[in-house]
Design an enzyme around this catalytic site. Structure first.
Site, PDB file in Angstrom:
ATOM      1  CG  HIS A 142      -0.150   0.087   2.522  1.00 33.19           C
ATOM      2  ND1 HIS A 142       0.217   1.271   3.092  1.00 33.19           N
ATOM      3  CD2 HIS A 142       0.349  -0.892   3.300  1.00 33.19           C
ATOM      4  CE1 HIS A 142       0.905   1.033   4.195  1.00 33.19           C
ATOM      5  NE2 HIS A 142       1.005  -0.285   4.340  1.00 33.19           N
ATOM      6  CG  ASP A 143      -0.656   4.265   1.200  1.00 32.59           C
ATOM      7  OD1 ASP A 143      -1.487   4.860   0.498  1.00 32.59           O
ATOM      8  OD2 ASP A 143      -0.962   3.677   2.258  1.00 32.59           O
TER       9      ASP A 143
END
Ligand code: UDP
Length: 219
Positions: A142-143
Site C-alpha cells: 500500500h501507498d
C-alpha cells in the site's frame, strides 16, 4: 491484420512473458484479428522461439497492421528506456502484460508498458510508473510510489510507504522495510538492491546495497 503485438526481447524474460501475453490476447488471436511476435535486435532471418516468429525491429515496423504494439520484456532498465523512446518516436504503442493470477487491488495507478508476472501483487493505493516489471512472486504494498523503468526480480518484497525512484533494480528475494506516511523508505534513482538484501533504511541514488541489514557494497 488489425493489430500486431510484440514482446520485445526474445531471451530469458521475454520467453517468460510471451505466454502471459498470449493468454491475454487469446480470443483475438483465435480470430486472426491480431498477431503476436517477438522482436529482438539480435534476431536472425526466419527464426521462431517457442512457436512465435522473431522479427527485427525494422521487420516489425514494416509488418502490415493498422496498429503496432510492444511490451518491452528486457530486464535492463537502460535498454528498456532506449527502446521505449524509439517505439514512441515510431508510434508503436506500449501495452501492459498482466498474468491471470497476478492481483492488483484497489485504487492503484499503473503506468503503460508494465509487466506483472505470475503471483505478483500490488495491494492498494500504489502509484507505479511506465515500463515497470514485477517478476514472479514479487509485491508492492500500500501507498508505494514507484518510478519509471523499475524492476522487481522474483520474490522482491516492497512493503508499504516505500518510494522507488526511476530505473532502480530490486534483486531476487530482497525485502524493503516499510516507511510511514510522510517518511517513506526511499530507494534512489538507478540504485540496485542485491539478491536477498534486507533494506532497513533509505538507499542513495546509483549505489548498490547488499546484505542484512543492507549496506553499500564494499563497506
Ligand atoms: N535486446 C534487444 N535490444 C536491446 C537490448 C537487448 O533486442 O537494446 C535483446 C537481446 O538481444 C536479448 C534480450 O533482449 O535477446 C535480453 O536478454 P537477456 O538474457 O540479456 O536478458 P533478460 O531476458 O533476462 O532481460
Amino acid at each position: 491484420m488489425k493489430s500486431i503485438y510484440a514482446i520485445y526481447g526474445a531471451s530469458g524474460f521475454g520467453r517468460e512473458v510471451m505466454p502471459l501475453a498470449r493468454a491475454m490476447l487469446a480470443s483475438e488471436l483465435k480470430t486472426g484479428e491480431v498477431g503476436l511476435v517477438f522482436v529482438d535486435d539480435g534476431a536472425m532471418d526466419d527464426t521462431t522461439v517457442n512457436g512465435h516468429a522473431v522479427m527485427t525491429y525494422a521487420q516489425f515496423l514494416a509488418a502490415p497492421a493498422e496498429t503496432h504494439h510492444a511490451c518491452i520484456a528486457i530486464a535492463s532498465a537502460s535498454a528498456r528506456q532506449h527502446i521505449a523512446l524509439r517505439c514512441e518516436q515510431d508510434a508503436v504503442l506500449p501495452f501492459s502484460v498482466i498474468a491471470g493470477n497476478a492481483s492488483i487491488l484497489d485504487c492503484n495507478e499503473i503506468g503503460e508498458g508494465s509487466i506483472f508476472c505470475g503471483f505478483s501483487h500490488v495491494t492498494s493505493n500504489a502509484k507505479i510508473g511506465r515500463h515497470f516489471h514485477a517478476n514472479i512472486y514479487s509485491y508492492v504494498a500500500h501507498d508505494c510510489v514507484v518510478g519509471e523503468f523499475v524492476t522487481l526480480a522474483p520474490g522482491a518484497k516492497i512493503n508499504g510507504n516505500v518510494v522507488i525512484e526511476d530505473g532502480a533494480y530490486i534483486g531476487t528475494g530482497a525485502i524493503v522495510k516499510q516507511g510511514s506516511p510522510g517518511k517513506p523508505t526511499i530507494i534512489g534513482k538507478g540504485a540496485t538492491v542485491g539478491m536477498g538484501a534486507v533494506v532497513t533504511k533509505s538507499v542513495a541514488p546509483g549505489i548498490v546495497v547488499i546484505g542484512n541489514p543492507a549496506k553499500p557494497m564494499g563497506t
